[in-house]
Enzyme design. Structure first.
Site, PDB file in Angstrom:
ATOM      1  N   HIS A   4       0.828  -1.200   0.000  1.00  0.00           N
ATOM      2  CA  HIS A   4       0.000   0.000   0.000  1.00  0.00           C
ATOM      3  C   HIS A   4       0.867   1.256   0.000  1.00  0.00           C
ATOM      4  CE1 HIS A   4      -2.967  -3.005   1.370  1.00  0.00           C
ATOM      5  NE2 HIS A   4      -3.822  -2.251   0.718  1.00  0.00           N
TER       6      HIS A   4
ATOM      7  N   HIS B   5     -10.036  -3.387  -9.042  1.00  0.00           N
ATOM      8  CA  HIS B   5      -9.775  -3.566  -7.615  1.00  0.00           C
ATOM      9  C   HIS B   5     -11.092  -3.551  -6.844  1.00  0.00           C
ATOM     10  CE1 HIS B   5      -8.338  -2.610  -3.550  1.00  0.00           C
ATOM     11  NE2 HIS B   5      -7.203  -3.172  -3.930  1.00  0.00           N
TER      12      HIS B   5
END
Length: 286
Positions: free
Chosen positions: A100, A200
């Site tokens: 991330h 996603h």
């Protein structure tokens, strides 16, 4: 009375290859996000359900102060995860390494060198998403395809990625980029550069159903994020469940998104938490 994909160029894919995160389970005595042996054991269960790709994210928390250099301990854990999972699944499944934006470009390159022997399908968002030029440094320095896009919000953001040569796989989230039509524009831009898309998902089955529509009509579709096999509550909250067979989602022929929310189930299960999703820490991570 047509599914959305019929209105956006027509059906290209009859089945959509899907992947899932390796999730914790009730009764676990260890943390599957931090224990490579438990993750490897669980991967066998997902293979038995038909999955041919699994995602995992052992690099640790991300913060408002990233990117950073991962510690040697974190680098070692990431490498042990990749090694254990590759040994567990062999050539039966792709490994998707999730991060991330924790790292600087230099830090991400250090990690990628450790992961390359295990041939992941992608390295996800290795640097913060506001720096596509830095992400391009990672893409040029590793054989692992870079995937990114879950935190981007406009087609202009994705255009910067493409111009920089920063990613081989775009992961737009349809709940964040402005919906189906904007996502189709992003997919079309990527197609021109022979860049693939992997929609996603950090939302539930409604955004999941929208992802299915985009994936079905996009020639450059690679793989779809699923939440396991769309069972349990995700079946209950839809009047007709998402169809999942042998590691693939089968696009619905029903109108619109192909699903209908069961509002009675939704009302009976109000959200009482105070977190939206993964939240970055507000202090530096060492």
């Amino acid at each position: 009375n047509k599914p959305v994909y019929k209105l956006l160029g027509g059906q290209v894919h009859e089945r959509l290859r899907a992947y899932t995160y390796i999730y914790p389970r009730p009764g676990d005595t260890k943390d599957v996000y931090h224990d490579p042996d438990l993750a490897a054991e669980r991967s066998a269960e997902y293979l038995s359900q038909g999955f041919t790709a699994l995602k995992f994210d052992p690099a640790g928390p991300y913060s408002a102060f990233d990117g950073r250099q991962l510690s040697l301990e974190a680098l070692d854990l990431c490498e042990r995860f990749a090694k254990s999972l590759r040994e567990a699944v062999g050539m039966k499944a792709d490994l998707l390494f999730g991060t991330h934006g924790q790292m600087t470009a230099a830090g991400a390159i250090r990690l990628a060198k450790r992961l390359e022997p295990y041939d992941p399908l992608w390295l996800e968002e290795p640097v913060p998403p506001d720096a596509p030029e830095e992400m391009a440094k990672v893409a040029r320095a590793t054989s692992i395809p870079v995937a990114t896009g879950e935190r981007l919000t406009t087609k202009y953001d994705f255009a910067r990625l493409l111009r920089a040569g920063a990613a081989a796989i775009l992961q737009m989230n349809l709940g964040r980029v402005g919906g189906i039509l904007e996502a189709k524009k992003i997919a079309a831009m990527a197609e021109v550069d022979h860049v693939q898309i992997a929609p996603h998902l950090y939302c539930g089955p409604i955004v999941g159903a929208a992802n299915i529509q985009i994936a079905t009509c996009s020639p450059n579709f690679l793989i779809l994020e699923s939440i396991e096999t769309w069972g349990g509550f995700h079946t209950e909250i839809l009047k007709s469940p998402i169809r999942f067979e042998e590691g693939h989602v089968i696009p619905s022929t029903a109108p619109g998104l192909g699903v209908e929310l069961n509002e009675d189930v939704a009302r009976a299960n109000p959200y009482t938490g105070d977190m939206l999703h993964l939240e970055m820490t507000q202090h530096p991570v060492q």
